[in-house]
Design a protein around this motif. Structure first.
Motif, short mmCIF file in Angstrom:
data_model
loop_
_atom_site.label_atom_id
_atom_site.label_comp_id
_atom_site.label_asym_id
_atom_site.label_seq_id
_atom_site.Cartn_x
_atom_site.Cartn_y
_atom_site.Cartn_z
N MET A 57 6.92 -17.30 48.27
CA MET A 57 6.01 -17.05 49.54
C MET A 57 6.27 -15.79 49.97
SD MET A 57 6.99 -20.80 51.64
CE MET A 57 8.51 -20.37 51.94
N ARG A 58 5.26 -15.24 50.82
CA ARG A 58 5.09 -14.21 51.58
C ARG A 58 5.86 -14.22 52.77
NH1 ARG A 58 1.01 -12.23 52.89
NH2 ARG A 58 1.55 -9.96 52.44
N ILE A 59 6.90 -13.85 53.36
CA ILE A 59 7.45 -14.08 54.65
C ILE A 59 7.58 -12.89 55.41
CG2 ILE A 59 9.85 -14.85 55.52
CD1 ILE A 59 10.25 -16.06 52.77
N GLY A 60 7.10 -13.26 56.81
CA GLY A 60 7.24 -12.03 57.68
C GLY A 60 8.77 -12.39 58.55
N ILE A 61 9.10 -11.20 59.00
CA ILE A 61 10.24 -11.26 59.59
C ILE A 61 10.27 -10.59 60.88
CG2 ILE A 61 12.85 -10.54 59.68
CD1 ILE A 61 13.06 -10.37 56.67
N VAL A 62 10.62 -11.30 62.08
CA VAL A 62 10.36 -11.04 63.42
C VAL A 62 11.73 -10.93 64.34
CG1 VAL A 62 9.14 -11.31 65.60
CG2 VAL A 62 8.13 -12.16 63.56
N ASN A 63 12.16 -9.74 64.47
CA ASN A 63 13.73 -9.76 65.00
C ASN A 63 13.67 -8.23 65.68
OD1 ASN A 63 16.40 -9.64 65.33
ND2 ASN A 63 16.41 -11.83 64.57
N ASP A 64 14.43 -8.02 66.73
CA ASP A 64 14.43 -6.66 67.12
C ASP A 64 16.17 -5.98 66.79
OD1 ASP A 64 15.63 -8.51 69.14
OD2 ASP A 64 15.83 -7.20 70.56
N MET A 65 16.71 -7.00 66.13
CA MET A 65 17.98 -6.26 65.84
C MET A 65 18.11 -5.81 64.56
SD MET A 65 19.69 -6.65 68.71
CE MET A 65 21.23 -6.53 68.10
N PRO A 66 18.35 -4.53 64.19
CA PRO A 66 18.33 -4.00 62.58
C PRO A 66 19.22 -4.55 61.62
CG PRO A 66 18.25 -2.29 64.48
CD PRO A 66 18.38 -3.60 65.33
N THR A 100 9.34 -6.12 65.11
CA THR A 100 10.46 -5.81 66.11
C THR A 100 10.15 -6.97 67.49
OG1 THR A 100 9.69 -3.97 67.17
CG2 THR A 100 11.14 -3.61 65.30
N ASN A 101 9.10 -7.27 67.62
CA ASN A 101 8.87 -8.28 69.12
C ASN A 101 7.56 -9.24 68.65
OD1 ASN A 101 6.71 -6.87 69.74
ND2 ASN A 101 7.83 -5.14 70.39
N GLY A 102 7.71 -10.02 69.47
CA GLY A 102 6.49 -10.91 69.27
C GLY A 102 5.05 -10.43 69.28
N ARG A 103 4.64 -9.50 69.94
CA ARG A 103 3.38 -8.66 70.08
C ARG A 103 3.15 -8.31 68.82
NH1 ARG A 103 2.15 -3.83 70.21
NH2 ARG A 103 4.34 -3.24 70.79
N GLU A 104 4.25 -7.53 68.23
CA GLU A 104 3.94 -6.88 66.89
C GLU A 104 3.62 -7.99 65.70
OE1 GLU A 104 7.16 -4.44 65.72
OE2 GLU A 104 7.06 -3.01 67.26
N ALA A 105 4.26 -9.30 65.88
CA ALA A 105 4.11 -10.23 64.96
C ALA A 105 2.86 -10.76 65.03
CB ALA A 105 5.21 -11.55 65.25
N LEU A 127 13.91 -15.80 68.95
CA LEU A 127 13.38 -16.47 70.20
C LEU A 127 13.70 -15.16 71.39
CD1 LEU A 127 14.81 -19.68 70.42
CD2 LEU A 127 12.52 -19.18 70.31
N ALA A 128 14.69 -14.44 71.34
CA ALA A 128 14.83 -13.54 72.77
C ALA A 128 14.69 -12.08 71.91
CB ALA A 128 16.33 -13.61 73.01
N MET A 129 13.41 -11.61 72.46
CA MET A 129 12.88 -10.23 72.11
C MET A 129 12.22 -9.47 73.31
SD MET A 129 11.27 -11.04 68.32
CE MET A 129 10.29 -12.43 68.79
N PRO A 130 12.38 -8.14 73.22
CA PRO A 130 11.41 -7.52 74.25
C PRO A 130 9.84 -7.69 74.21
CG PRO A 130 12.27 -5.92 72.73
CD PRO A 130 12.89 -7.40 72.11
N GLU A 131 9.30 -7.41 75.35
CA GLU A 131 7.85 -6.96 75.06
C GLU A 131 7.16 -8.80 75.02
OE1 GLU A 131 5.39 -4.13 73.58
OE2 GLU A 131 7.36 -3.11 72.95
N MET A 132 7.46 -9.54 74.04
CA MET A 132 6.95 -10.75 73.84
C MET A 132 8.31 -11.47 73.21
SD MET A 132 3.51 -12.42 72.20
CE MET A 132 2.23 -11.47 73.06
N ASP A 133 8.42 -12.74 73.94
CA ASP A 133 9.52 -13.43 72.98
C ASP A 133 8.97 -14.42 72.19
OD1 ASP A 133 8.47 -15.85 74.27
OD2 ASP A 133 10.10 -15.93 75.83
N GLY A 134 9.85 -15.07 71.33
CA GLY A 134 9.47 -15.97 70.13
C GLY A 134 8.47 -17.01 70.72
N VAL A 135 8.86 -17.82 71.78
CA VAL A 135 8.08 -18.66 72.23
C VAL A 135 6.78 -18.19 72.60
CG1 VAL A 135 7.74 -20.42 74.05
CG2 VAL A 135 10.01 -19.99 73.23
#
Length: 339
Positions: A1-10, A33-38, A54-62
């Motif tokens: 599968m092709r998988i996207g990763i969404v997380n603001d912690m390196p 690095t945040n929900g908006r980018e995802a 779930l917890a990210m700047p600009e736009m959270d995971g929810v």
């Protein structure tokens, strides 16, 4: 599968990237690095699966889950620092269509993910991969009734992706003196069931608890399947768990429970199949209908993921296909009729 990763912690991103590329079956589609980018990344390049924090700047995971499932539906696995600390967010995101949740793998001495936590995540990814391959589709005032102290009516509810919010909506219509016994099978790891029961309890006056071995369904009580084994009737009134069928990817399986109810329950059954990926529950719902029971499937417009209800509609398993807002009232109407 092709998988996207969404997380603001390196560090978390690197751990997840290593796990994804550790098998030739998967590759990283992109990193946000945040929900908006995802959300923007999904518009450009829709992956097979997203690992969503779930917890990210600009736009959270929810909010990111809500937007992605509304605009570019995709399988989403919540991978966050602590599920226990984010219970409300987990079930809200699941209500929007996220499939499951897991704590981010812990870090070992060498900076790699510990084997046990990594195995839990990779097993979930593999299970979702099978669901994606098997899925027929991707998404797109109270009434009072007389209490029946000896429940003759069983309300059997099955749900998967988007299920917690959908179940909450259905249960919110039931009065405190609701006379049917209710059993819920929600695709969710056993460790999350206590949190789910507590969360659902905020939306209904009915008591909700995990179903245990030898439990008996009771009028006005919601029992929730609470094991990775399948919940079944072992007699006309008594519930229990079984590991068979072992090769069933859906654990606990809605089909297995519906078929068990069709075989054992001595009164009437109302089978309800809500939002979810795949086709689990369709066959069992058809078996309930063939035995003369009322069967209900959620409609496409109100389903977070129109997979399971669609599969039921395709084989004529549902007597009624209804929007989510009408399902609770339909159940009350049916329970108001004499058996």
């Amino acid at each position: 599968m092709r998988i996207g990763i969404v997380n603001d912690m390196p560090m978390a991103v690197e751990l997840l990237r290593r796990l994804v590329v550790s098998t030739r079956e998967h590759q990283v589609a992109w990193i946000a690095t945040n929900g908006r980018e995802a959300v923007e990344a999904c518009r450009r390049d829709l992956p097979d699966l997203i690992l969503m924090d779930l917890a990210m700047p600009e736009m959270d995971g929810v909010e990111a889950t809500r937007k992605i499932m509304a605009e570019t539906p995709c399988s989403i696995l919540l991978v966050t620092a602590s599920i226990e600390a984010n219970v409300a967010g987990v079930y809200e995101a699941m209500g929007h269509g996220a499939l499951d949740a897991v704590d981010i793998p812990s870090v070992g001495i060498a900076g790699n993910a510990s084997s046990q936590s990594a195995r839990l995540l990779t097993n979930k990814i593999a299970m979702i991969g099978k669901l994606v391959r098997d899925a027929p589709s991707r998404a797109s005032g109270r009434i009072s009734v007389a209490t029946d102290p000896s429940p003759q009516r069983l309300v059997a509810i099955g749900a998967s992706a988007g299920g917690p919010a959908a179940v909450a909506k259905v249960l919110s219509a039931f009065p405190i003196d609701f006379g049917g016994a209710i059993v819920l099978v929600q695709h969710l790891d056993a460790q999350f069931i206590p949190g789910l029961a507590d969360w659902l309890g905020q939306h209904t006056p009915l008591p909700i608890r995990a179903a245990q071995e030898k439990d008996r369904p009771q009028a006005g009580t919601v029992l929730v399947a609470s094991s990775d084994d399948h919940l079944v009737f072992k007699s006309a009134q008594q519930l229990g768990y079984t590991s068979s069928p072992k090769d069933n990817v859906y654990r606990p399986s809605v089909d297995v429970f519906f078929e068990s109810a069709a075989q054992w329950w001595p009164g009437s059954v109302i089978g309800v199949l809500l939002t979810g990926m795949g086709r689990d529950g369709a066959r069992g719902l058809r078996q309930l209908r063939d035995k003369g029971h009322l069967t209900i499937a959620q409609d496409e417009a109100t389903s977070a993921v129109y997979g399971m209800p669609k599969a039921a509609a395709a084989i004529g398993a549902a007597v009624d296909i209804l929007p989510l807002s009408a399902i609770g009232l339909r159940i009350i109407e049916a329970c108001g009729r004499p058996t």
